[in-house]
Motif scaffolding. Structure first.
Motif, PDB file in Angstrom:
ATOM      1  N   UNK A  95       0.898  -1.133  -0.168  1.00  0.00           N
ATOM      2  CA  UNK A  95      -0.096  -0.034   0.155  1.00  0.00           C
ATOM      3  C   UNK A  95       0.912   1.090  -0.096  1.00  0.00           C
ATOM      4  N   UNK A  96       0.333   2.419  -0.622  1.00  0.00           N
ATOM      5  CA  UNK A  96       1.216   3.479  -0.888  1.00  0.00           C
ATOM      6  C   UNK A  96       1.400   4.240   0.603  1.00  0.00           C
ATOM      7  N   UNK A  97       0.538   4.220   1.369  1.00  0.00           N
ATOM      8  CA  UNK A  97       0.608   5.139   2.744  1.00  0.00           C
ATOM      9  C   UNK A  97       1.908   4.470   3.475  1.00  0.00           C
ATOM     10  N   UNK A  98       1.861   2.874   3.508  1.00  0.00           N
ATOM     11  CA  UNK A  98       2.979   2.265   4.334  1.00  0.00           C
ATOM     12  C   UNK A  98       4.412   2.579   3.766  1.00  0.00           C
ATOM     13  N   UNK A  99       4.491   2.290   2.306  1.00  0.00           N
ATOM     14  CA  UNK A  99       5.595   2.753   1.486  1.00  0.00           C
ATOM     15  C   UNK A  99       6.182   4.307   1.937  1.00  0.00           C
ATOM     16  N   UNK A 100       5.201   5.172   1.826  1.00  0.00           N
ATOM     17  CA  UNK A 100       5.584   6.364   2.176  1.00  0.00           C
ATOM     18  C   UNK A 100       6.184   6.864   3.527  1.00  0.00           C
ATOM     19  N   UNK A 101       5.430   6.260   4.532  1.00  0.00           N
ATOM     20  CA  UNK A 101       5.718   6.295   5.971  1.00  0.00           C
ATOM     21  C   UNK A 101       7.309   5.549   6.122  1.00  0.00           C
ATOM     22  N   UNK A 102       7.568   4.343   5.425  1.00  0.00           N
ATOM     23  CA  UNK A 102       8.622   3.821   5.633  1.00  0.00           C
ATOM     24  C   UNK A 102       9.881   4.847   5.100  1.00  0.00           C
ATOM     25  N   UNK A 103       9.229   5.403   4.087  1.00  0.00           N
ATOM     26  CA  UNK A 103      10.357   6.369   3.496  1.00  0.00           C
ATOM     27  C   UNK A 103      10.682   7.424   4.363  1.00  0.00           C
ATOM     28  N   UNK A 104       9.644   8.047   4.980  1.00  0.00           N
ATOM     29  CA  UNK A 104       9.903   9.086   5.696  1.00  0.00           C
ATOM     30  C   UNK A 104      10.789   8.584   7.146  1.00  0.00           C
ATOM     31  N   UNK A 105      10.337   7.579   7.379  1.00  0.00           N
ATOM     32  CA  UNK A 105      11.286   6.907   8.520  1.00  0.00           C
ATOM     33  C   UNK A 105      12.585   6.764   8.441  1.00  0.00           C
ATOM     34  N   UNK A 106      13.003   6.209   6.887  1.00  0.00           N
ATOM     35  CA  UNK A 106      14.351   6.217   6.659  1.00  0.00           C
ATOM     36  C   UNK A 106      14.975   7.470   6.560  1.00  0.00           C
ATOM     37  N   UNK A 107      14.463   8.494   6.094  1.00  0.00           N
ATOM     38  CA  UNK A 107      14.983   9.973   5.753  1.00  0.00           C
ATOM     39  C   UNK A 107      15.154  10.608   7.171  1.00  0.00           C
ATOM     40  N   UNK A 108      14.206  10.195   7.946  1.00  0.00           N
ATOM     41  CA  UNK A 108      14.443  10.857   9.720  1.00  0.00           C
ATOM     42  C   UNK A 108      15.500   9.961  10.167  1.00  0.00           C
ATOM     43  N   UNK A 109      15.828   8.827   9.886  1.00  0.00           N
ATOM     44  CA  UNK A 109      16.846   8.201  10.260  1.00  0.00           C
ATOM     45  C   UNK A 109      18.357   8.721   9.894  1.00  0.00           C
ATOM     46  N   UNK A 110      18.171   9.084   8.579  1.00  0.00           N
ATOM     47  CA  UNK A 110      19.308   9.594   7.919  1.00  0.00           C
ATOM     48  C   UNK A 110      19.590  11.029   8.390  1.00  0.00           C
TER      49      UNK A 110
END
Length: 117
Positions: A95-110
């Protein structure tokens, strides 16, 4: 043969009995030549020959029309496939929402790693 007598006969001024033997012979040759020319110029081909000639003329036109019809059908099918048939929306595997949230989590970690943590 006297050309003047011959022309007078052809014009209808003299009858055939008043001509000499030499002119009569030339007149017969003249009429035979006219018959040959008439036969050549009044020639009517047989139905088989007419059909053969028409087939040679019609065949290339028929091929051209078949080619044009084939191109038109191909263009129509191409248009229908890509423009008329409705496209189905394919549901994504994730699902698109889950992919977007994972992307933002990864960017926050970076970002956190880049801040010195």
């Amino acid at each position: 043969m006297s050309e003047e007598k011959f022309n007078d006969f052809l014009d209808g001024e003299l009858d055939q009995e008043s001509l000499d033997a030499n002119t009569k012979k030339d007149l017969e040759i003249y009429f035979e030549v006219l018959k040959v020319f008439r036969a050549r110029y009044d020639y009517k081909p047989s139905p088989k020959l007419e059909e053969k000639i028409m087939r040679r003329l019609i065949k290339p036109r028929k091929i051209l029309w078949e080619l044009a019809l084939g191109v038109a059908m191909f263009a129509t099918v191409f248009y229908v496939i890509f423009n008329v048939i409705p496209k189905q929306n394919i549901k994504p595997i994730t699902e698109e929402n889950r992919v977007v949230s994972e992307l933002f989590d990864y960017l926050s970690l970076v970002k956190l790693v880049g801040d010195g943590f």
